[in-house]
Design a protein around this motif. Structure first.
Motif, mmCIF file in Angstrom:
data_model
loop_
_atom_site.group_PDB
_atom_site.id
_atom_site.type_symbol
_atom_site.label_atom_id
_atom_site.label_comp_id
_atom_site.label_asym_id
_atom_site.label_seq_id
_atom_site.Cartn_x
_atom_site.Cartn_y
_atom_site.Cartn_z
ATOM 1 N N LEU A 170 -34.126 18.885 3.479
ATOM 2 C CA LEU A 170 -34.774 20.150 3.167
ATOM 3 C C LEU A 170 -34.440 20.611 1.757
ATOM 4 O O LEU A 170 -35.213 21.368 1.147
ATOM 5 C CB LEU A 170 -34.348 21.218 4.173
ATOM 6 N N ASP A 171 -33.306 20.159 1.215
ATOM 7 C CA ASP A 171 -32.934 20.557 -0.132
ATOM 8 C C ASP A 171 -33.965 20.102 -1.163
ATOM 9 O O ASP A 171 -34.186 20.784 -2.173
ATOM 10 C CB ASP A 171 -31.549 19.998 -0.487
ATOM 11 N N VAL A 172 -34.618 18.967 -0.902
ATOM 12 C CA VAL A 172 -35.647 18.472 -1.821
ATOM 13 C C VAL A 172 -36.855 19.410 -1.795
ATOM 14 O O VAL A 172 -37.442 19.726 -2.835
ATOM 15 C CB VAL A 172 -36.064 17.033 -1.457
ATOM 16 N N MET A 173 -37.209 19.879 -0.605
ATOM 17 C CA MET A 173 -38.321 20.818 -0.484
ATOM 18 C C MET A 173 -37.999 22.126 -1.195
ATOM 19 O O MET A 173 -38.841 22.682 -1.916
ATOM 20 C CB MET A 173 -38.634 21.062 0.997
ATOM 21 N N VAL A 174 -36.785 22.597 -1.014
ATOM 22 C CA VAL A 174 -36.370 23.848 -1.659
ATOM 23 C C VAL A 174 -36.386 23.694 -3.178
ATOM 24 O O VAL A 174 -36.762 24.627 -3.907
ATOM 25 C CB VAL A 174 -34.983 24.281 -1.155
ATOM 26 N N ARG A 175 -36.014 22.516 -3.664
ATOM 27 C CA ARG A 175 -36.035 22.298 -5.115
ATOM 28 C C ARG A 175 -37.456 22.448 -5.661
ATOM 29 O O ARG A 175 -37.668 23.039 -6.728
ATOM 30 C CB ARG A 175 -35.485 20.902 -5.439
ATOM 31 N N HIS A 176 -38.443 21.933 -4.941
ATOM 32 C CA HIS A 176 -39.833 22.100 -5.373
ATOM 33 C C HIS A 176 -40.244 23.569 -5.318
ATOM 34 O O HIS A 176 -40.950 24.052 -6.218
ATOM 35 C CB HIS A 176 -40.765 21.249 -4.509
ATOM 36 N N VAL A 177 -39.813 24.275 -4.270
ATOM 37 C CA VAL A 177 -40.148 25.703 -4.187
ATOM 38 C C VAL A 177 -39.537 26.458 -5.359
ATOM 39 O O VAL A 177 -40.189 27.310 -5.982
ATOM 40 C CB VAL A 177 -39.693 26.299 -2.845
ATOM 41 N N ASP A 178 -38.289 26.151 -5.698
ATOM 42 C CA ASP A 178 -37.643 26.772 -6.864
ATOM 43 C C ASP A 178 -38.498 26.575 -8.118
ATOM 44 O O ASP A 178 -38.741 27.512 -8.895
ATOM 45 C CB ASP A 178 -36.264 26.154 -7.105
ATOM 46 N N ALA A 179 -38.948 25.326 -8.326
ATOM 47 C CA ALA A 179 -39.711 25.008 -9.532
ATOM 48 C C ALA A 179 -41.086 25.676 -9.515
ATOM 49 O O ALA A 179 -41.574 26.125 -10.558
ATOM 50 C CB ALA A 179 -39.859 23.489 -9.666
ATOM 51 N N LEU A 180 -41.712 25.737 -8.348
ATOM 52 C CA LEU A 180 -43.004 26.412 -8.241
ATOM 53 C C LEU A 180 -42.868 27.903 -8.541
ATOM 54 O O LEU A 180 -43.711 28.489 -9.228
ATOM 55 C CB LEU A 180 -43.604 26.195 -6.850
ATOM 56 N N LEU A 181 -41.806 28.516 -8.045
ATOM 57 C CA LEU A 181 -41.581 29.927 -8.320
ATOM 58 C C LEU A 181 -41.359 30.172 -9.810
ATOM 59 O O LEU A 181 -41.871 31.144 -10.381
ATOM 60 C CB LEU A 181 -40.384 30.440 -7.523
ATOM 61 N N GLU A 182 -40.614 29.289 -10.443
ATOM 62 C CA GLU A 182 -40.376 29.433 -11.873
ATOM 63 C C GLU A 182 -41.680 29.310 -12.659
ATOM 64 O O GLU A 182 -41.914 30.035 -13.629
ATOM 65 C CB GLU A 182 -39.375 28.384 -12.349
ATOM 66 N N ALA A 183 -42.564 28.387 -12.222
ATOM 67 C CA ALA A 183 -43.804 28.143 -12.946
ATOM 68 C C ALA A 183 -44.889 29.173 -12.643
ATOM 69 O O ALA A 183 -45.690 29.509 -13.520
ATOM 70 C CB ALA A 183 -44.328 26.742 -12.622
ATOM 71 N N LEU A 184 -44.923 29.668 -11.412
ATOM 72 C CA LEU A 184 -46.054 30.463 -10.946
ATOM 73 C C LEU A 184 -45.721 31.917 -10.658
ATOM 74 O O LEU A 184 -46.628 32.748 -10.563
ATOM 75 C CB LEU A 184 -46.637 29.833 -9.666
ATOM 76 N N GLY A 185 -44.451 32.225 -10.471
ATOM 77 C CA GLY A 185 -44.070 33.564 -10.059
ATOM 78 C C GLY A 185 -44.120 33.731 -8.549
ATOM 79 O O GLY A 185 -44.627 32.874 -7.822
ATOM 80 N N GLU A 186 -43.602 34.852 -8.072
ATOM 81 C CA GLU A 186 -43.448 35.065 -6.634
ATOM 82 C C GLU A 186 -44.766 35.170 -5.881
ATOM 83 O O GLU A 186 -44.800 34.974 -4.663
ATOM 84 C CB GLU A 186 -42.628 36.334 -6.372
#
Length: 353
Positions: A279-295
């Motif tokens: 699940l940590d890999v999925m969370v890493r993508h979510v982190d990056a998506l949030l950084e790129a796209l905002g909440e």
């Protein structure tokens, strides 16, 4: 996360209709309502247990079984060819058959076909699965778009012009790793007319399987937010199916949305379809998506029943484990609810109405 505080999930993409279409059972409604095989990801009992509130139910015209290329490759490769084109007659047969299954599921009370964000909210309030009629690969639609009008009248509100194969409208990005999505030409004239028609009819356009030139064409032509219902971050997993920095920027600038894809080959740095993916890999993508796209620009787009997903998720009953992983990362409940369902609902209000 206990049942008492279970957060609902509205999901950007599943292929459960294809599973039902391919199943040998004739009573498709019973199979979904009473329980599908254990290796499926979604049925009604499991949806209720996992907090699955609804999402885009994709109709995917499957490749010709006689072709040499009929599925996503099991191992990554940088020279994977494009899947062959699909004859319109074959696509029309399967598309209408899956649309019929969706309509029959609604008549059986298993779900509600939602034509607006208000319909989705109403279904969720009643505890009924909110299904948005989506097509992934529009080979069934003629270049004159007569079938688009018919399907829209039947409830179609979202479509991806291509799966990972070329058609009359665009060029789908093949499954290559490592690779950029800059493979093949952009939209055809028919594809440009399709984009304009979707804007007019308020049909969401999904860019998840679009190549780079096609993506750029849609971004220039469309007056709707840009959406990738089930894609991940290319800088983490350099698969041709994932989104590069400029694509994420274009989505952000349009106030669009990306749904996290659970397919392990689009999550892992090595591009392999391997269920032993944390699940940590999925969370890493979510982190990056949030950084790129905002909440407001991040949602979920599982690819349930269409891909190998992490064993830690398993099926739709594992959704709370993903949300728990986000909470453990430090995400507050308000942000988790945005990612789980609120962002999709707000986006759909601006695309389908």
């Amino acid at each position: 996360m206990t049942d008492a505080d279970l957060i609902p999930v509205f999901d950007g993409h599943n292929d459960t209709l294809l599973k039902l279409y391919m199943a040998k059972e004739t009573d498709k409604e019973k199979l979904f309502v009473e329980g599908a095989p254990a290796n499926w990801h979604i049925d009604l009992p499991r949806a209720r247990k996992g907090g699955f509130a609804g999402g885009m139910f994709a109709i995917f015209p499957p490749p010709d079984p006689k072709s040499q290329r009929s599925s996503v490759p099991s191992a990554p490769g940088s020279d994977e060819p494009s899947a062959p084109e699909l004859a319109r007659a074959d696509a029309l047969d399967s598309t209408l058959a899956m649309a019929s299954i969706l309509l029959r599921l609604e008549r059986a009370g298993a779900l509600a076909i939602c034509r607006s964000a208000a319909d989705i909210r109403a279904a969720m309030a009643k505890g009924v699965i909110a299904a948005v009629f989506h097509i992934e690969g529009v080979e069934a639609i003629d270049p004159d778009l007569a079938m688009l009008d018919v399907l829209h009248a039947a409830g179609l509100r979202s479509l991806g012009p291509v799966w990972s194969r070329p058609n009359a409208f665009a060029y789908g990005v093949p499954f290559r790793f490592p690779s950029s999505p800059d493979i093949g030409p952009g939209l055809t004239d028919a594809g440009k007319a399709l984009v304009k028609a979707c804007n007019r009819l308020k049909i969401q356009i999904d860019l998840s399987h679009m190549n780079e030139k096609g993506f750029r064409d849609v971004a220039k032509l469309s007056d709707a937010p840009l959406v990738a219902t089930h894609s991940n971050v290319h800088s983490i997993c350099p698969h041709s199916r994932n989104l590069t920095e400029w694509q994420l920027g274009a989505i952000r600038d349009s106030r669009g949305l990306v749904g996290l894809n659970y397919a392990t080959g689009f999550l892992r740095q090595d591009g392999t379809m391997n269920a032993d993916t944390g699940l940590d890999v999925m969370v890493r993508h979510v982190d990056a998506l949030l950084e790129a796209l905002g909440e407001d620009g991040v949602g979920l787009g599982s690819d349930f029943d269409g891909a190998m997903i992490p064993a830690a998720i398993g099926d739709v009953t594992g959704l709370p484990r993903l949300l728990d992983a986000l909470a453990a990362r430090g995400y507050g409940r308000e942000l988790i609810e945005k990612i789980a369902w609120k962002n999709w609902l707000n986006l759909l209000e601006r695309t389908i109405g």
